[in-house]
Design an enzyme around this catalytic site. Sequence first.
Site, mmCIF file in Angstrom:
data_model
loop_
_atom_site.group_PDB
_atom_site.id
_atom_site.type_symbol
_atom_site.label_atom_id
_atom_site.label_comp_id
_atom_site.label_asym_id
_atom_site.label_seq_id
_atom_site.Cartn_x
_atom_site.Cartn_y
_atom_site.Cartn_z
ATOM 1 C CB ILE A 158 -0.948 -0.007 1.208
ATOM 2 C CG1 ILE A 158 -1.911 -1.192 1.137
ATOM 3 C CG2 ILE A 158 -1.733 1.308 1.272
ATOM 4 C CD1 ILE A 158 -2.705 -1.435 2.410
ATOM 5 C CD GLU A 264 -13.045 0.073 12.888
ATOM 6 O OE1 GLU A 264 -13.418 -0.954 12.296
ATOM 7 O OE2 GLU A 264 -12.075 0.756 12.505
ATOM 8 C CG HIS A 283 -11.964 -0.148 8.898
ATOM 9 N ND1 HIS A 283 -11.559 -0.690 10.092
ATOM 10 C CD2 HIS A 283 -10.975 -0.463 8.005
ATOM 11 C CE1 HIS A 283 -10.397 -1.322 9.940
ATOM 12 N NE2 HIS A 283 -10.025 -1.183 8.685
#
Length: 314
Positions: A158, A264, A283
Site C-alpha cells: 500500500i 468500531e 473503515h
Amino acid sequence: MTSVAEKQTILVTGADLAPQAVAMLKDFEIVYAGKAPDTAALVALCAEHQPVGIIVRYGKIPAEVMDASRRLRVISKHGTGVDTIDGKAAAERGIAVKAAVGANAPAVAEHTWALIMACAKSVVQLNARMHDGHWDKATHKSIELKGRTLGLVGFGAIGQRVADVAVTLGMNVLAYDPFARKEYPNVTLCDLDTLYAQSDVVSLHCPLTEDNKQMINRDSIAKMRAGAILVNTARGGLVDEAAVIEAVKSGRLHSAGLDSFASEPLIGSHHFSDVDNIVLSPHIGGVTGDAYIGMGTGAAANILAVLAEVPAGA
C-alpha cells in the site's frame, strides 16, 4: 447410512463471500456467521459445525473460538490485518494464520489519496458551505502538495502505491519501515523522528502490534511540523484519538483523515462529531468491488493451501 462423504466446513465471519471465492471452496460446506458476529455466536457456530477453516471478515477470533472446533487448522483473514486474530493462541494450538496480502492494496492506496486530498483541499468543508449557499473563493486557500513532503509509516504494497502518486504530484517522499528490504526509486528511508519532523503529511500503513499501539500520541504529534496532515487507513489502535482531536482543534495539526478507529463501529454521537477538520470514513478503504473479489479469493486460496499441506487427521 450415507454414501456421500460428509463435506468439511469453512466458517465465514460475515454474511457473504465473493462468488469466485465460493467457487474455489466448492468441495466444502460454507457457513456464514452474519454481518456482526460476536464471540459467543462464533463459539456456538464452531461448536456446532466444527469448521476446519475460518475466513475472518468481521469480529475477533480469540482462543475460545479456536477451542470450540477440534478440527480447526487454518484461520484466513479476508484482508491483510490479522490483529483481530489471537496469533499467540493459534500458534500454541498449531493453527495456521494467513492473510490475503496485497489483495486490497490498490483500493486502500486510492482511499488514502482521497483522504489526503479531502484534507489538503478542504473538500468536505467547502462542499458543506456551498450547499448552505456560501461562496468562499475570496477567503479560502487550500494546501498545494507539490514540493511538500509525504511521510509514510510502513512501506509495503500500500505504502509503495501511495508513494508512486506522491512522486507524480511532485512531492518528496520519506518512509519508515524497519522491514524494508531494498531501496525504492524517489523514496528516502529514514527513522521515525526524522519522518515526523520533516513531513507535511504523515500517512500510516503499518500493522498494529503490541509495540506500536497509539504510536500517534501527544509526544509524536509534538515532533511533527505545525499544520501537518495526519491520515490513517491502517488500524485505529495506532492512534491516540483524544490526542489527535486536541491537536486538530488547537491547530497543531491542520487536519486528519481517518478510516479506522480504536472501537468500531463508530455510530451515533461520538467524540469526533464536533471536529470539522477531521474527515471520517467507516473503515472502507479496502472495500471496493475488485478488492472484495481479491480478498475473498486470496482468503480462499490460503485456506486451500494450508489444508493441502496439513491433511485431515494429521
